[in-house]
Structures are given as C-alpha cells and as structure tokens.
Design a protein around this motif. Structure first.
Motif, short mmCIF file in Angstrom:
data_model
loop_
_atom_site.label_atom_id
_atom_site.label_comp_id
_atom_site.label_asym_id
_atom_site.label_seq_id
_atom_site.Cartn_x
_atom_site.Cartn_y
_atom_site.Cartn_z
N LEU A 96 1.09 -1.39 -0.27
CA LEU A 96 -0.19 -0.16 0.30
C LEU A 96 0.70 1.25 0.05
O LEU A 96 1.88 1.39 0.75
N SER A 97 0.97 1.85 -1.23
CA SER A 97 0.94 3.24 -1.13
C SER A 97 0.83 4.45 -1.52
O SER A 97 -0.40 4.03 -1.93
N ARG A 98 0.69 5.77 -0.85
CA ARG A 98 -0.23 6.85 -1.13
C ARG A 98 0.43 6.94 -2.99
O ARG A 98 0.99 6.78 -3.84
N GLY A 99 -0.96 7.44 -3.43
CA GLY A 99 -1.18 7.99 -4.79
C GLY A 99 -1.95 6.25 -5.33
O GLY A 99 -1.87 5.78 -7.30
N ARG A 158 -17.45 7.81 3.79
CA ARG A 158 -16.88 7.52 4.66
C ARG A 158 -15.14 7.30 4.16
O ARG A 158 -14.70 6.42 5.11
N CYS A 159 -15.07 7.08 2.63
CA CYS A 159 -13.84 6.80 2.04
C CYS A 159 -12.43 7.20 3.07
O CYS A 159 -11.79 6.22 2.84
N GLU A 160 -12.22 8.30 2.65
CA GLU A 160 -11.62 9.90 3.53
C GLU A 160 -10.77 9.10 4.47
O GLU A 160 -9.44 8.68 4.64
N ARG A 161 -11.85 8.64 5.50
CA ARG A 161 -11.40 8.54 6.84
C ARG A 161 -10.78 7.03 6.64
O ARG A 161 -10.10 6.71 7.89
N HIS A 162 -10.80 6.48 5.83
CA HIS A 162 -10.50 4.82 5.67
C HIS A 162 -9.54 4.63 4.62
O HIS A 162 -8.12 4.11 4.18
N ASP A 225 -4.32 7.51 2.07
CA ASP A 225 -3.40 7.58 3.43
C ASP A 225 -3.51 6.10 3.60
O ASP A 225 -4.07 5.37 4.84
N PRO A 226 -2.00 5.78 3.33
CA PRO A 226 -2.15 3.97 3.50
C PRO A 226 -2.08 3.02 5.07
O PRO A 226 -2.70 2.03 5.04
N GLY A 227 -1.20 4.29 6.12
CA GLY A 227 -1.71 3.78 7.52
C GLY A 227 -3.20 3.23 7.99
O GLY A 227 -3.68 2.20 8.23
N ALA A 231 -5.11 -0.20 8.30
CA ALA A 231 -6.53 -0.47 9.07
C ALA A 231 -7.94 -0.26 9.20
O ALA A 231 -8.21 -1.72 10.05
N SER A 232 -8.43 0.02 8.08
CA SER A 232 -9.37 -0.32 7.52
C SER A 232 -9.36 -1.57 6.45
O SER A 232 -10.05 -2.54 7.12
N LEU A 233 -8.50 -2.43 5.99
CA LEU A 233 -8.17 -3.45 5.97
C LEU A 233 -8.52 -4.70 7.27
O LEU A 233 -9.76 -5.70 6.77
#
Length: 260
Positions: A96-99, A158-162, A225-227, A231-233
């Motif tokens: 997982l990486s930004r972008g 809810r996408c962005e918070r996840h 936001d990879p972190g 966490a969501s996964l």
C-alpha cells in the motif's frame, strides 16, 4: 501476522445449506477454526456466492487457522480444488502506497443513526417502551439504509476516513469523428453495487430476530493514506462485522497485472 483464507463450500450439501442460512452459525464455525479459545482476536469474513454450484468464504484472521472442520462438514473433502487457501496477508499490506490504485470488493451493512426509527424492530420497540416507562430518553437508534443510492452515498462519505477515495470512472471514448471539444467522458464514481440483500436470522431459536440490510460494492480505489487503509483492511468497515460485513479486499488492476 494476518492471514487471508478462502474456503470453498458445496452449496448442494444439506449441512452447507443449514450453515449458510444463518450468519451466526457461520461466525461460530469460523471461530472454531482458531486454536486459541476463547477467541479475542479480530476476525472478519465475507460470503461470496457467485454461482449456484460453489460458495466461498473469505476470512481474515490474526493467527493461522485450520479449516478442516468446515471442509469436512460443508465442502469437498479430498477433492481437487477443495482444499482451503491460506495466504500471508503481510505482502499486500506492505504494497500500500499513496497514489496507488486497486480494484476492491466490500460487503457492508450501511446504516445511519436516528433519534427514533419509523418502523422499530422488536429490540428498538422494547427500548422505546422502557424509555417511556422510566421517563428517560433513549440514545440514537441504528437504522439501515435500504435504497441503493443511500447505500452508495454511505460508502462515498466514509472513503477518506478509511484512507482512500474512489476516482471517477471514464466512459468509453466515442467513435472517431464524434467527439466534441468539451465532451465529458466521466460517468461518476468508479464503484457499483453488484448485489443487495436483507438477512433475517436469530442467534437462538427463542431469541429476537436480527435483520441486516447489506450491499456488495465493487470498484476502483485510490490510496490517500496507507496507514488508515491498512487499519481498515484489518479492522473492517461499518457495523455487523461478526455477521459477515465489513471485509474490504483489494486486487491489482489489470493494467498493473499486465505491466507490473
């Protein structure tokens, strides 16, 4: 170390039909596959029934499980393609990486909180009566989104918070000579509700009936936001996780699979 498992079940076996008719039974059978009891780790699962001849349960666990009991009772013991697949989930989490973009699938229980439900369930009616009897005001009630537009809006909010966004889907380009200078090739967010269902079941024969409105989303996401996405996964999205809701799974896009 997290593990993602795929367990193939035979929907034509009587025991499988009984198992899959009640998410509470599926959850209990999944917990039985973990050696440390009572189970305290986070467990997410999802039922994928793409054909009438085969059902698959995806399970995410923190410890390595054993699914021999599920295969013996409800699968194809000893058959080709009957063995469960158990994979280390760490390599995906590390990619997982930004972008970066992935295809995704999510079955969830989209809900909202309201002061008073229009059509209260047995449990909600009991809470309302208890509040009226003792003069207290009950806290908000969790009520399902029942229409597809409501359920889609629930996910998009809810996408962005996840840790991700859902990009715009590009329409197929027009035939040569038909494209205009200001033509918009966007068709909206790159996500579709591929199935919707209402689950009704009881934990115990004499217990209250539980009703869940579910939606299965498929589409493309963009990591912001990879972190948070990691966490969501691992923790799931939305309520009713014990009943097969909230497991988000990712897959490489076809362009990445071809060129990567």
């Amino acid at each position: 170390m997290p593990y993602l498992s795929k367990i193939a079940l035979n929907p034509r076996r009587r025991t499988t039909v009984s198992l899959l008719s009640n998410p509470h039974r599926v959850h209990a059978a999944i917990l039985s596959g973990l050696a440390v009891q009572p189970v305290t780790e986070r467990v997410l699962w999802r039922l994928d029934s793409n054909t009438p001849h085969r059902a698959e349960i995806l399970v995410l666990t923190e410890s390595r499980p054993s699914w021999a009991h599920l295969v013996d009772d409800a699968g194809w013991p000893g058959a080709d393609a009957g063995a469960p697949l158990i994979a280390d989930y760490t390599p995906l989490l590390e990619r997982l990486s930004r972008g970066r973009e992935f295809g995704f699938r999510l079955t969830a229980n989209p809900v909202q909180n309201v002061p008073r439900p229009e059509r209260p369930s047995e449990q909600q009616a009991a809470r309302l009566k208890e509040g009226a009897d003792n003069g207290s005001r009950p806290r908000g009630f969790r009520v399902a989104h029942r229409t597809a537009p409501q359920q889609l809006e629930w996910l998009l909010k809810r996408c962005e918070r996840h840790g991700f966004t859902i990009p715009e889907a590009a329409a197929a380009p027009p035939a040569p000579g038909l494209q205009t200078e200001h033509q918009n090739l966007s068709t909206g967010p790159a996500v579709t509700i591929v199935s919707r269902d209402i689950l009704r079941f009881r934990k115990r024969p004499d217990g209250p009936r539980i009703t869940l409105s579910t939606a299965t989303f498929e589409g493309r996401l963009h990591v912001t936001d990879p972190g948070a996405l990691r966490a969501s996964l691992l923790d799931g999205i939305g309520p009713a996780k014990g009943y097969g809701q909230g497991l988000l799974t990712l897959a490489p896009l076809r362009t990445e699979a071809t060129h990567g």
